[in-house]
Scaffold this motif. Structure first.
Motif, PDB file in Angstrom:
ATOM      1  N   ARG A 173     -28.963  -6.038  27.161  1.00  7.44           N
ATOM      2  CA  ARG A 173     -28.438  -6.923  28.197  1.00  7.44           C
ATOM      3  C   ARG A 173     -27.759  -6.094  29.292  1.00  7.44           C
ATOM      4  O   ARG A 173     -26.851  -5.324  29.016  1.00  7.44           O
ATOM      5  CB  ARG A 173     -27.434  -7.900  27.582  1.00  7.44           C
ATOM      6  CG  ARG A 173     -26.971  -8.982  28.517  1.00  7.44           C
ATOM      7  CD  ARG A 173     -28.023 -10.034  28.695  1.00  7.44           C
ATOM      8  NE  ARG A 173     -27.561 -11.127  29.529  1.00  7.44           N
ATOM      9  CZ  ARG A 173     -28.331 -12.125  29.927  1.00  7.44           C
ATOM     10  NH1 ARG A 173     -29.592 -12.171  29.567  1.00  7.44           N
ATOM     11  NH2 ARG A 173     -27.853 -13.088  30.669  1.00  7.44           N
ATOM     12  N   VAL A 174     -28.213  -6.225  30.518  1.00 13.12           N
ATOM     13  CA  VAL A 174     -27.663  -5.468  31.641  1.00 13.12           C
ATOM     14  C   VAL A 174     -26.989  -6.441  32.610  1.00 13.12           C
ATOM     15  O   VAL A 174     -27.623  -7.375  33.101  1.00 13.12           O
ATOM     16  CB  VAL A 174     -28.777  -4.691  32.384  1.00 13.12           C
ATOM     17  CG1 VAL A 174     -28.203  -3.965  33.589  1.00 13.12           C
ATOM     18  CG2 VAL A 174     -29.459  -3.711  31.439  1.00 13.12           C
ATOM     19  N   PRO A 175     -25.703  -6.242  32.898  1.00 11.77           N
ATOM     20  CA  PRO A 175     -25.035  -7.117  33.871  1.00 11.77           C
ATOM     21  C   PRO A 175     -25.650  -6.963  35.263  1.00 11.77           C
ATOM     22  O   PRO A 175     -25.991  -5.857  35.677  1.00 11.77           O
ATOM     23  CB  PRO A 175     -23.582  -6.632  33.866  1.00 11.77           C
ATOM     24  CG  PRO A 175     -23.436  -5.838  32.617  1.00 11.77           C
ATOM     25  CD  PRO A 175     -24.771  -5.236  32.343  1.00 11.77           C
ATOM     26  N   MET A 176     -25.806  -8.073  35.973  1.00 10.37           N
ATOM     27  CA  MET A 176     -26.284  -8.059  37.353  1.00 10.37           C
ATOM     28  C   MET A 176     -25.327  -8.898  38.192  1.00 10.37           C
ATOM     29  O   MET A 176     -25.615 -10.054  38.526  1.00 10.37           O
ATOM     30  CB  MET A 176     -27.704  -8.630  37.443  1.00 10.37           C
ATOM     31  CG  MET A 176     -28.791  -7.656  37.066  1.00 10.37           C
ATOM     32  SD  MET A 176     -28.993  -6.326  38.275  1.00 10.37           S
ATOM     33  CE  MET A 176     -29.708  -7.203  39.640  1.00 10.37           C
ATOM     34  N   PRO A 177     -24.149  -8.358  38.540  1.00  7.02           N
ATOM     35  CA  PRO A 177     -23.170  -9.135  39.310  1.00  7.02           C
ATOM     36  C   PRO A 177     -23.602  -9.285  40.769  1.00  7.02           C
ATOM     37  O   PRO A 177     -23.125  -8.583  41.657  1.00  7.02           O
ATOM     38  CB  PRO A 177     -21.885  -8.326  39.147  1.00  7.02           C
ATOM     39  CG  PRO A 177     -22.344  -6.926  38.911  1.00  7.02           C
ATOM     40  CD  PRO A 177     -23.645  -7.030  38.173  1.00  7.02           C
ATOM     41  N   LEU A 178     -24.520 -10.203  40.990  1.00  8.56           N
ATOM     42  CA  LEU A 178     -25.089 -10.468  42.313  1.00  8.56           C
ATOM     43  C   LEU A 178     -24.944 -11.941  42.643  1.00  8.56           C
ATOM     44  O   LEU A 178     -25.272 -12.802  41.831  1.00  8.56           O
ATOM     45  CB  LEU A 178     -26.568 -10.085  42.321  1.00  8.56           C
ATOM     46  CG  LEU A 178     -27.392 -10.499  43.545  1.00  8.56           C
ATOM     47  CD1 LEU A 178     -26.959  -9.727  44.790  1.00  8.56           C
ATOM     48  CD2 LEU A 178     -28.884 -10.279  43.278  1.00  8.56           C
ATOM     49  N   VAL A 179     -24.427 -12.226  43.827  1.00 10.27           N
ATOM     50  CA  VAL A 179     -24.346 -13.600  44.324  1.00 10.27           C
ATOM     51  C   VAL A 179     -25.118 -13.660  45.633  1.00 10.27           C
ATOM     52  O   VAL A 179     -24.924 -12.824  46.511  1.00 10.27           O
ATOM     53  CB  VAL A 179     -22.885 -14.041  44.573  1.00 10.27           C
ATOM     54  CG1 VAL A 179     -22.840 -15.425  45.216  1.00 10.27           C
ATOM     55  CG2 VAL A 179     -22.101 -14.048  43.276  1.00 10.27           C
TER      56      VAL A 179
END
Length: 203
Positions: A105-111
């Protein structure tokens, strides 16, 4: 406080509190401050972390997704939601899939914030609501806040500044609709989804 002012305040507080946050989009820098003035004053306060970009939605979202994958956090503004279709490949085939295709699981903090809907007289290519085309994509969350008669805030920060209970817990006459929360996020004009350290939206 108007929704635009709440969004501006929430972005200001987020950029102030987290130096890893970057804000990208067309015409965001001062003195213009974005088509709807959501980013007014932010480039003056936070310098290179608020960048006006060339007119290429695919490139803007691609850069934002790259920043997120590399460990930073990115908020991308698409000037009108209609043009999110030009970034469809970056959202669906890169950002959303990057959360799970590396064996862990890789975080993708994108909005990706997308002003949407008609009522402003901008014509058929600037007035659509294309959210439905992104609903159901694994790894992608779609958040939309509809107008209501009850104050609804885009961030608890706004309520703390106003010394009142968080109105995101206040029952709305027209409740917010959303799909399953996931790592990458695309949102409507009246919604502000701030990414946390785990890469999930916190709206």
């Amino acid at each position: 406080m108007r929704v635009a002012e709440q969004l501006n305040l929430a972005l200001h507080e987020l950029l102030k509190s987290d130096p890893s946050v970057h804000l990208l989009g067309e015409d965001l820098s001062d003195p213009y401050g974005g088509a709807f003035k959501i980013t007014k004053g932010l480039s003056t306060a936070f310098g290179d972390r608020v960048r006006s970009t060339p007119l290429s939605e695919s490139a803007i979202v691609g850069v934002g997704a790259g920043l997120a994958l590399a460990g930073d956090k990115a908020i991308v503004e698409i000037m009108f939601a209609d043009f999110v279709t030009l970034a469809f490949d970056q959202l669906v085939n890169f950002a959303a899939k990057s959360t799970t295709m590396y064996g862990r699981r890789v975080p993708m903090p994108l909005v990706v914030r997308c002003p949407s809907g008609g009522g402003r007289g901008y014509g058929p290519t600037h007035s659509q609501s294309p959210q439905k085309h992104l609903i159901g994509v694994p790894g992608l969350g779609v958040h939309e806040l509809s107008p209501s008669t009850t104050p609804v805030c885009c961030s608890p920060i706004c309520c703390r500044r106003a010394s009142r209970p968080c109105c995101s817990r206040t029952r709305s006459s027209t409740p917010a609709r959303r799909s399953r929360t996931a790592s990458s996020t695309t949102s409507s004009a009246s919604n502000c989804s701030a990414s946390g350290p785990d890469g999930r939206g916190c709206s």
